[in-house]
Design an enzyme around this catalytic site. Sequence first.
Site, PDB file in Angstrom:
ATOM      1  N   HIS A  51      16.982  60.526  65.601  1.00 20.21           N
ATOM      2  CA  HIS A  51      16.269  58.949  66.321  1.00 20.21           C
ATOM      3  C   HIS A  51      16.657  57.875  65.741  1.00 20.21           C
ATOM      4  O   HIS A  51      17.023  57.631  64.465  1.00 20.21           O
ATOM      5  CB  HIS A  51      14.848  59.512  66.091  1.00 20.21           C
ATOM      6  CG  HIS A  51      14.589  59.471  64.547  1.00 20.21           C
ATOM      7  ND1 HIS A  51      14.358  58.421  63.761  1.00 20.21           N
ATOM      8  CD2 HIS A  51      14.378  60.615  63.766  1.00 20.21           C
ATOM      9  CE1 HIS A  51      13.951  58.651  62.416  1.00 20.21           C
ATOM     10  NE2 HIS A  51      14.126  60.008  62.424  1.00 20.21           N
TER      11      HIS A  51
ATOM     12  N   GLU B  31      11.549  67.028  61.563  1.00 21.42           N
ATOM     13  CA  GLU B  31      12.207  66.743  60.353  1.00 21.42           C
ATOM     14  C   GLU B  31      11.618  67.677  59.002  1.00 21.42           C
ATOM     15  O   GLU B  31      10.524  68.349  59.089  1.00 21.42           O
ATOM     16  CB  GLU B  31      11.680  65.121  60.005  1.00 21.42           C
ATOM     17  CG  GLU B  31      12.003  64.693  58.753  1.00 21.42           C
ATOM     18  CD  GLU B  31      13.700  64.484  58.582  1.00 21.42           C
ATOM     19  OE1 GLU B  31      14.035  65.737  58.228  1.00 21.42           O
ATOM     20  OE2 GLU B  31      14.186  63.475  58.362  1.00 21.42           O
TER      21      GLU B  31
ATOM     22  N   HIS C 136      16.307  64.750  63.811  1.00 21.97           N
ATOM     23  CA  HIS C 136      15.878  64.122  62.649  1.00 21.97           C
ATOM     24  C   HIS C 136      17.189  64.193  61.615  1.00 21.97           C
ATOM     25  O   HIS C 136      18.046  65.405  61.819  1.00 21.97           O
ATOM     26  CB  HIS C 136      14.725  64.367  62.000  1.00 21.97           C
ATOM     27  CG  HIS C 136      13.569  64.415  62.909  1.00 21.97           C
ATOM     28  ND1 HIS C 136      12.837  63.267  63.068  1.00 21.97           N
ATOM     29  CD2 HIS C 136      13.227  65.261  64.089  1.00 21.97           C
ATOM     30  CE1 HIS C 136      11.930  63.424  64.059  1.00 21.97           C
ATOM     31  NE2 HIS C 136      12.088  64.665  64.646  1.00 21.97           N
TER      32      HIS C 136
END
Length: 249
Positions: free
Chosen positions: A12, A90, A185
Amino acid sequence: MTRPNELVLLRHGESTWNLENRFSGWTDVPLTVSGEEEATSAGLLMAEEGLAFDVVHTSLLRRAINTANLALDRMDLHWLPVSRSWRLNERHYGGLQGLNKKETAAMHGAEQVFQWRRSYAVPPPALESDDPRHPRSDRRYRDVPSGELPASECLADVVDRAVPYWKAGIMPDLSAGRRVLVVAHGNSIRALLKYLKHIGDDEITRLNIPTGIPLVVELDDAFEYAGDRYLGDPAVAAAAAAAVAAQAG
């Protein structure tokens, strides 16, 4: 042009807590204006490369979801089907979530924070079950068995949850000839790359994933790793990865 046995991994764009140098983990922070621009630029890079996709996989966190939406919109692929999974989230940073990385290093020592951030098997301090940062209090995880919800994770834990999704979620798409984009992530991408590239436990501590730069991963006919490359200027990707490594000072 994207080949069926080729996939693209995209971290991202910059989030608000990336900008503030804070441990984000599963905290659902948004993109910054710069992060939105990174996502749009990633879409432009992929379009200029002639890449196209049939399906997208993201985490359940808005910074990945919004990055995917912005990149796909730039490619005129906003209509693609999307699969989302907590297994691409994440890494959960436990009690570190929300703390500034450099301030945490000053408090606990750079070596300890390096162990928490980058070692393969050392998790940060765990959250108590009644801590509001614990994912059991978040309704998006209500269907995840409580024993699978983390209170803290090391990278080995992320590998343990991401690889099953690779096998059951992403591989079936690749095997069916679909062209796949994964927007996730830093640590979930590191986990996938560790598995695909057979990276050693010590070596993985030195792998850093820059925000907003697409990584094209080439696979052979058996869907084994055959190579990878960042789109755009390699020096820009290398500098961005080095900046990630320096976040804790």
